[in-house]
Structure formats: structure tokens, C-alpha cells
Enzyme design. Sequence first.
Site, PDB file in Angstrom:
ATOM      1  N   ASP A  28       1.913 -19.613 -92.912  1.00  0.00           N
ATOM      2  CA  ASP A  28       1.666 -19.335 -91.503  1.00  0.00           C
ATOM      3  C   ASP A  28       3.024 -19.027 -90.867  1.00  0.00           C
ATOM      4  O   ASP A  28       4.077 -19.292 -91.456  1.00  0.00           O
ATOM      5  CB  ASP A  28       1.003 -20.574 -90.880  1.00  0.00           C
ATOM      6  CG  ASP A  28       0.981 -20.544 -89.370  1.00  0.00           C
ATOM      7  OD1 ASP A  28       0.539 -19.524 -88.808  1.00  0.00           O
ATOM      8  OD2 ASP A  28       1.415 -21.535 -88.753  1.00  0.00           O
ATOM      9  N   ASP A  50       4.017 -19.187 -86.788  1.00  0.00           N
ATOM     10  CA  ASP A  50       4.383 -20.097 -85.697  1.00  0.00           C
ATOM     11  C   ASP A  50       4.202 -21.554 -86.095  1.00  0.00           C
ATOM     12  O   ASP A  50       3.119 -21.968 -86.508  1.00  0.00           O
ATOM     13  CB  ASP A  50       3.530 -19.813 -84.456  1.00  0.00           C
ATOM     14  CG  ASP A  50       3.968 -18.564 -83.713  1.00  0.00           C
ATOM     15  OD1 ASP A  50       5.099 -18.102 -83.948  1.00  0.00           O
ATOM     16  OD2 ASP A  50       3.189 -18.048 -82.891  1.00  0.00           O
ATOM     17  N   ARG A  58       6.563 -18.471 -81.384  1.00  0.00           N
ATOM     18  CA  ARG A  58       6.988 -17.196 -80.792  1.00  0.00           C
ATOM     19  C   ARG A  58       8.503 -17.007 -80.752  1.00  0.00           C
ATOM     20  O   ARG A  58       9.022 -16.208 -79.980  1.00  0.00           O
ATOM     21  CB  ARG A  58       6.402 -17.028 -79.387  1.00  0.00           C
ATOM     22  CG  ARG A  58       4.941 -16.725 -79.348  1.00  0.00           C
ATOM     23  CD  ARG A  58       4.567 -15.411 -80.013  1.00  0.00           C
ATOM     24  NE  ARG A  58       5.250 -14.270 -79.434  1.00  0.00           N
ATOM     25  CZ  ARG A  58       5.960 -13.389 -80.114  1.00  0.00           C
ATOM     26  NH1 ARG A  58       6.128 -13.524 -81.418  1.00  0.00           N
ATOM     27  NH2 ARG A  58       6.538 -12.364 -79.513  1.00  0.00           N
ATOM     28  N   ARG A  62      -6.336  -7.138 -80.032  1.00  0.00           N
ATOM     29  CA  ARG A  62      -5.701  -6.847 -81.307  1.00  0.00           C
ATOM     30  C   ARG A  62      -6.707  -6.177 -82.238  1.00  0.00           C
ATOM     31  O   ARG A  62      -7.886  -6.117 -81.950  1.00  0.00           O
ATOM     32  CB  ARG A  62      -5.166  -8.138 -81.941  1.00  0.00           C
ATOM     33  CG  ARG A  62      -4.140  -8.855 -81.065  1.00  0.00           C
ATOM     34  CD  ARG A  62      -3.717 -10.188 -81.651  1.00  0.00           C
ATOM     35  NE  ARG A  62      -2.761 -10.874 -80.802  1.00  0.00           N
ATOM     36  CZ  ARG A  62      -2.357 -12.122 -80.992  1.00  0.00           C
ATOM     37  NH1 ARG A  62      -2.846 -12.825 -82.012  1.00  0.00           N
ATOM     38  NH2 ARG A  62      -1.479 -12.682 -80.178  1.00  0.00           N
ATOM     39  N   ARG A 101       5.337 -22.218 -70.982  1.00  0.00           N
ATOM     40  CA  ARG A 101       4.523 -22.406 -72.187  1.00  0.00           C
ATOM     41  C   ARG A 101       4.447 -23.898 -72.543  1.00  0.00           C
ATOM     42  O   ARG A 101       3.368 -24.426 -72.820  1.00  0.00           O
ATOM     43  CB  ARG A 101       5.159 -21.605 -73.327  1.00  0.00           C
ATOM     44  CG  ARG A 101       4.500 -21.744 -74.680  1.00  0.00           C
ATOM     45  CD  ARG A 101       5.290 -20.937 -75.711  1.00  0.00           C
ATOM     46  NE  ARG A 101       5.109 -19.510 -75.505  1.00  0.00           N
ATOM     47  CZ  ARG A 101       4.268 -18.745 -76.176  1.00  0.00           C
ATOM     48  NH1 ARG A 101       3.495 -19.277 -77.106  1.00  0.00           N
ATOM     49  NH2 ARG A 101       4.187 -17.454 -75.946  1.00  0.00           N
ATOM     50  N   SER A 106      -2.898 -20.434 -76.357  1.00  0.00           N
ATOM     51  CA  SER A 106      -3.997 -19.471 -76.494  1.00  0.00           C
ATOM     52  C   SER A 106      -4.978 -19.892 -77.578  1.00  0.00           C
ATOM     53  O   SER A 106      -4.776 -20.877 -78.286  1.00  0.00           O
ATOM     54  CB  SER A 106      -3.438 -18.078 -76.817  1.00  0.00           C
ATOM     55  OG  SER A 106      -2.796 -18.081 -78.082  1.00  0.00           O
ATOM     56  N   ASP A 163      -7.941 -17.747 -80.438  1.00  0.00           N
ATOM     57  CA  ASP A 163      -8.388 -16.464 -80.969  1.00  0.00           C
ATOM     58  C   ASP A 163      -9.908 -16.403 -81.031  1.00  0.00           C
ATOM     59  O   ASP A 163     -10.568 -17.409 -81.292  1.00  0.00           O
ATOM     60  CB  ASP A 163      -7.835 -16.243 -82.381  1.00  0.00           C
ATOM     61  CG  ASP A 163      -6.314 -16.208 -82.413  1.00  0.00           C
ATOM     62  OD1 ASP A 163      -5.719 -15.706 -81.437  1.00  0.00           O
ATOM     63  OD2 ASP A 163      -5.726 -16.677 -83.403  1.00  0.00           O
ATOM     64  N   ASP A 181      -9.684 -24.104 -98.077  1.00  0.00           N
ATOM     65  CA  ASP A 181     -10.373 -23.237 -99.031  1.00  0.00           C
ATOM     66  C   ASP A 181     -10.022 -23.634-100.469  1.00  0.00           C
ATOM     67  O   ASP A 181      -8.854 -23.884-100.774  1.00  0.00           O
ATOM     68  CB  ASP A 181      -9.974 -21.774 -98.779  1.00  0.00           C
ATOM     69  CG  ASP A 181     -10.868 -20.800 -99.516  1.00  0.00           C
ATOM     70  OD1 ASP A 181     -10.694 -20.646-100.746  1.00  0.00           O
ATOM     71  OD2 ASP A 181     -11.746 -20.186 -98.879  1.00  0.00           O
ATOM     72  N   THR A 186      -6.993 -22.136-102.460  1.00  0.00           N
ATOM     73  CA  THR A 186      -5.595 -22.447-102.148  1.00  0.00           C
ATOM     74  C   THR A 186      -5.303 -23.922-102.388  1.00  0.00           C
ATOM     75  O   THR A 186      -6.200 -24.760-102.386  1.00  0.00           O
ATOM     76  CB  THR A 186      -5.244 -22.131-100.680  1.00  0.00           C
ATOM     77  OG1 THR A 186      -5.919 -23.071 -99.816  1.00  0.00           O
ATOM     78  CG2 THR A 186      -5.627 -20.719-100.307  1.00  0.00           C
TER      79      THR A 186
END
Length: 262
Positions: A19, A21, A28, A132, A150, A188, A190, A232, A235
Site C-alpha cells: 500500500d 499512504d 499524501r 477517478r 487534514r 476520505s 472510496d 485474501d 496473499t
Amino acid sequence: MAVAVEGARRKERILCLFDVDGTLTPARQKIDPEVSAFLQKLRSRVQIGVVGGSDYSKIAEQLGEGDEVIEKFDYVFAENGTVQYKHGRLLSKQTIQNHLGEELLQDLINFCLSYMALLRLPKKRGTFIEFRNGMLNVSPIGRSCTLEERIEFSELDKKEKIREKFVEALKTEFAGKGLRFSRGGMISFDVFPEGWDKRYCLDSLDEDSFDIIHFFGNETSPGGNDFEIYADPRTVGHSVVSPQDTVQRCRELFFPETAHEA
């Protein structure tokens, strides 16, 4: 017998998938040069890749200059893997509008805008919905907020569950529409079609026949945007708390002789 010996000597094909962030960088922000240098050292022993929810330009900005990221990593999966690069070459790109259709997409955007219009926060800035290729990124405070703003929102969100309540409202409104929601970062969440979480990238890795795929992420609890790929069975999941923790975990796995030096 010779075949058995040859098989035993075969070097394992290992991929370390990270990953961005909170795992390779602060949220960011740019990658620390020491972390970047370690990843190139790691690359001498295994293949490395990144999978992030952000678009390619943001990932590239955080992990290098210009398009360095596709030279420094064997695999780059932007927007949960709906935009895919392998060994410096663009493989494929999917779009949410083609998958969902314009009517559902507009219903979703309109609901989010209406919901946020009623929120009273200490501060609101701009870019509340970022469109996006593979998702919508929704930010109640707005993505153009400063780092200080933030952090302020993140602390308030921990207490008042602003994003969690927003997601619950969306789940109720769009039940049965094939949508999924996940928190990412500090400000945020998604919204994406079912199946378009970070596991999406694993399908394209199947043909590369890795023996082990190690995944490192920080949002690995249910509802976090790393949870599905972390859990999963394809992995080996590692939950980390910072870029420094990521480096230490990798040292322990692949450089055990130097792990004590960290």
C-alpha cells in the site's frame, strides 16, 4: 533425481506488494529517501509492487519524480489496480462510468453532494468528490485542505465517526446496486463497483505464477481499504503502522542478518 535437485534449487518467485499512504509514505506525502533506498535493496532479492487507491499521478508524485515510479517498482497498480503498469508499461485501464452507467453514477454523486451539504464541520475546503477511473473518492472536508486541516478533521472523525455514518447512509440508499465502500487515509472514503477493491490487482498477477505474494498495508481492519487484499488467501498479509515499521518487517523477512540494526 536430477529433476528433484533442480526443483529444490529453483529460486522462489516472491512479490512484495505495498500500500502507499501510511505504509510507504505518511498520508499524501513524499517517500523518505531512506525508505526508497531500502526498497531498491529489497528489489535485489524479490520483485516489488505498489497498489494504491489514488490515481497514478498522485502515486508517482509520492514515490518519485516524474515517471520514476514505474522504473523503481516492477508493478504499479493505481486506483486499486484498475490502472495497471508492469515493468514500466501500461497494461490496462478500466473506467467506473462504463461499468456502472451514467444514471447510477449521477444518482450516487447527487446523493453524496446532498449529504455533504447538510454536514457542519469546523472547516470545509474544495474537491469533495474526486472522479477517478476506478472509483469515486469522497471527502467531507474536501481534498484541497492543508495538512493541519487534514489532521484536525481526522481527529474529529475518530470521535464523531463522520465517514462511518456517511458510508452507512450510502449502503442503505444504494443497497443491491453492486457498490462497495472503504475508508482510506485520513479524510476520505472510496466508492467502487463490487470486486474493484485492491484484490482486483491479484487477478492480473495470477499469470505471473508467484510462489508467495506478501502484502503490506496499514488499513487492514474491516472497512479499511487494505482489508480485502490483506485477508485474501492468495496473499500473506502484514499489518503495519508506519513506513519505518514496513521497512523493519521486510528486514526481518528478507535480511534477517541485519534486522537487529534497525
